[in-house]
Motif scaffolding. Sequence first.
Motif, PDB file in Angstrom:
ATOM      1  N   SER A 518      -2.311   3.182  59.398  1.00  0.00           N
ATOM      2  CA  SER A 518      -2.413   2.486  60.668  1.00  0.00           C
ATOM      3  C   SER A 518      -3.076   1.145  60.434  1.00  0.00           C
ATOM      4  O   SER A 518      -3.707   0.918  59.394  1.00  0.00           O
ATOM      5  CB  SER A 518      -3.218   3.304  61.695  1.00  0.00           C
ATOM      6  N   VAL A 519      -2.933   0.246  61.393  1.00  0.00           N
ATOM      7  CA  VAL A 519      -3.586  -1.063  61.323  1.00  0.00           C
ATOM      8  C   VAL A 519      -4.306  -1.314  62.637  1.00  0.00           C
ATOM      9  O   VAL A 519      -3.994  -0.699  63.666  1.00  0.00           O
ATOM     10  CB  VAL A 519      -2.567  -2.189  61.053  1.00  0.00           C
ATOM     11  N   SER A 520      -5.279  -2.219  62.592  1.00  0.00           N
ATOM     12  CA  SER A 520      -6.022  -2.614  63.792  1.00  0.00           C
ATOM     13  C   SER A 520      -5.570  -4.006  64.217  1.00  0.00           C
ATOM     14  O   SER A 520      -5.325  -4.868  63.368  1.00  0.00           O
ATOM     15  CB  SER A 520      -7.525  -2.614  63.515  1.00  0.00           C
ATOM     16  N   SER A 559      -6.823  -2.686  69.277  1.00  0.00           N
ATOM     17  CA  SER A 559      -5.681  -1.769  69.319  1.00  0.00           C
ATOM     18  C   SER A 559      -5.443  -1.157  67.946  1.00  0.00           C
ATOM     19  O   SER A 559      -5.599  -1.827  66.923  1.00  0.00           O
ATOM     20  CB  SER A 559      -4.425  -2.506  69.779  1.00  0.00           C
ATOM     21  N   THR A 560      -5.061   0.108  67.932  1.00  0.00           N
ATOM     22  CA  THR A 560      -4.667   0.793  66.700  1.00  0.00           C
ATOM     23  C   THR A 560      -3.163   1.041  66.745  1.00  0.00           C
ATOM     24  O   THR A 560      -2.653   1.618  67.712  1.00  0.00           O
ATOM     25  CB  THR A 560      -5.407   2.123  66.540  1.00  0.00           C
ATOM     26  N   GLN A 562      -0.047   2.768  64.754  1.00  0.00           N
ATOM     27  CA  GLN A 562       0.357   3.696  63.707  1.00  0.00           C
ATOM     28  C   GLN A 562       1.571   3.123  62.953  1.00  0.00           C
ATOM     29  O   GLN A 562       2.491   2.585  63.557  1.00  0.00           O
ATOM     30  CB  GLN A 562       0.718   5.052  64.303  1.00  0.00           C
ATOM     31  N   CYS A 570       5.125  -1.396  59.738  1.00  0.00           N
ATOM     32  CA  CYS A 570       4.255  -1.325  60.910  1.00  0.00           C
ATOM     33  C   CYS A 570       4.830  -2.285  61.943  1.00  0.00           C
ATOM     34  O   CYS A 570       5.093  -3.449  61.625  1.00  0.00           O
ATOM     35  CB  CYS A 570       2.826  -1.741  60.594  1.00  0.00           C
ATOM     36  N   SER A 586      -9.527  -1.391  56.511  1.00  0.00           N
ATOM     37  CA  SER A 586     -10.770  -1.215  57.268  1.00  0.00           C
ATOM     38  C   SER A 586     -11.802  -2.256  56.855  1.00  0.00           C
ATOM     39  O   SER A 586     -12.567  -2.750  57.695  1.00  0.00           O
ATOM     40  CB  SER A 586     -11.320   0.194  57.066  1.00  0.00           C
TER      41      SER A 586
END
Length: 672
Positions: A518-520, A559-560, A562, A570, A586
Amino acid sequence: MTPLSWAVAAIASVLVHIAQVHASVTIYNNNGMQQQPVGTDTAAGATATNSSIPQWLADMPAFNSIVLQAPAIPSPAPPNQFTLNLQGSTANVPGISIKQNGTFLGFSIEMSVATQVIGINSTFLQVPFLNLMALLAQRGGTVPVRVGGNTQEFATLVGSIADGKALEKDKEDTSNPTATPNLVFTSEIIYMLNNVSALVGVKWYLGIPFNDTSNLRLGIAEAGEAILGDNLLGFQLGNEPDLYVNHGHRPQGWNQTNYFEEFGAVIQAIANDVNIPVRNNLIAPSVSGAWTPESVFDTGFIPAYTGSLGFLAVEHYPDNNCAAAFPGSTSAAPVVPQDVFPNYLSHNAGNSIVSAYLDTSSIALQAGKPFIMFETNTASCGGFPGVSDSFGAALWGVDYGMVMAFNNFSQALVHVGGVSDTYNPFTPPPTNISTSKQWTIGPIFYSTIVIAEALGPTGTAQVFDLGANGNNIYTPGYAIYENGNLARVLLVNFVTDASGASTYTATLSFAGGNVPGSVSVKYLLAPSVSEKDNITWAGQTFGSKFESDGRLRGNETISTVQCDQGAGTCAIQVPAPAVALVFLTSSALQDVSPSSTQTFSTTAVTKVGHSATIDATALATSNGNTGADRQKLSSTSKGSSGASSMMPAVPTAAVLIVTGAASLLLTLGLSH
């Protein structure tokens, strides 16, 4: 009543008032130790409703209410689905930028407004300014700030000023361009800058006056080196010399060769001055477009002065509002802001500026000198109302900053003027406005936050323009690498479309199969490019006009997203309009997410409970305790020059931080 007893009575009166409104004050003893701990994260911000703002104030350019029409959706509209193929390391990215830092975007503060924006003197600092600088420093490492501009050229360092001020304008002499006044200032200004550095991570650029090289005034260099030390980055020598003839500061025919010769004369004078120990931090040629940098370099400038040059620099505004700001100063017709608004809302805007400096950037690299855009903003002569103070300017600032970083500029400084300017990233309220009406944070300040977080504090960030969406000018995108590895992606959507049809989805495709789970994502958002108030960065805001103390308000929203590890992709949605900053690891997010935010809250606001506090160790080492021999605005310290003679009439709730030996007073909203 004696002056001393009057001062005691005045302070007691204010403290009684503070008690009545339940505001709190932090007291420090003579060793700088805190006696009554008070938190710094609970102070509420005061607001000013539109109905409470007098018309004369609303008419000032910095606070204007002009809202333009957002440009129509481009025809054809940009595709709203596209893929970005990302390489995992810089080894596979030819043409990537030099290493950059989150300090990339800083500020250029016109010297004449320094005592309004930064502080009145070394003992009276503007808290909103400290908060804004701390916010950036905790994300990017430090903040570069230049104090200078047109007014530096005719500024003179003096031992004292009769009325006790640290800086004073000669309003009778407006021979400077854009009607900026001549200045006299004392070393108190330099001490003020160093006190800011002691509290937050700010480094300074100053300017040596260049108006009369036969009668040099090197006092600012002597004082700057002695007081600022490592907090001093360098000295500009010649601000826009290519405009000297037009402004009447040099005779007709004065040219690049004359500049070369006069520059050399100043270098020689510096070499002969034992009070200027650092000899390799000059900034030049700082031309603005009338001359090309190369025309100065053709004189042999770089090899002749390489040992004295710390930086190569230019200054550039993409347009000007001079005909409207100064009627009669030019034969050109005033620019209509609505007509030029679309010029700022595409990837072409930044590229068109930077393309003129690609050769200069290469020359700077070869010479081993950082290349700086030393002064820039949306338009000279104060900017365009409705353009320079719109969300569109924030998008422009982000994309322009990233274009410069990609093309190997090392830094860019966004200019800050006074209340006559619409482009300010931050503006304090005028002196005679109630302190309940606070600072105005311009949309372009949000650009500096985004850039600081995009590049981070490691000093290893490298930028690559992805040519996103088939090089569509309305949807640019960038990959940012740290320590050689892909760390972040920045995406821009210049289109305004309330229907949602122009929201695009950029599918990030990772080469080599190293796909995050996942990314932020943080978003810079507003309803329209013409929006002036309702702007958020990751859900937080500085509010509208007169609402800010320099701290972001609201809860941070990240926001996350997936990812599809099987497909190696992504999908990131970017609203129209918006900026999306995607954190791929992270650590990339943590590096720009301080666990606690350094703030400097105050009690300078009436009718709202506030707290006033500052780290005691920072205060004790802030140079504030070196002010016994320098005249202060006011002080209650025994033996201080301001203890009696300089005590002003005390406004309601004007006591903020009372200190002992350090005597550092921080204030909010009281400009001078």
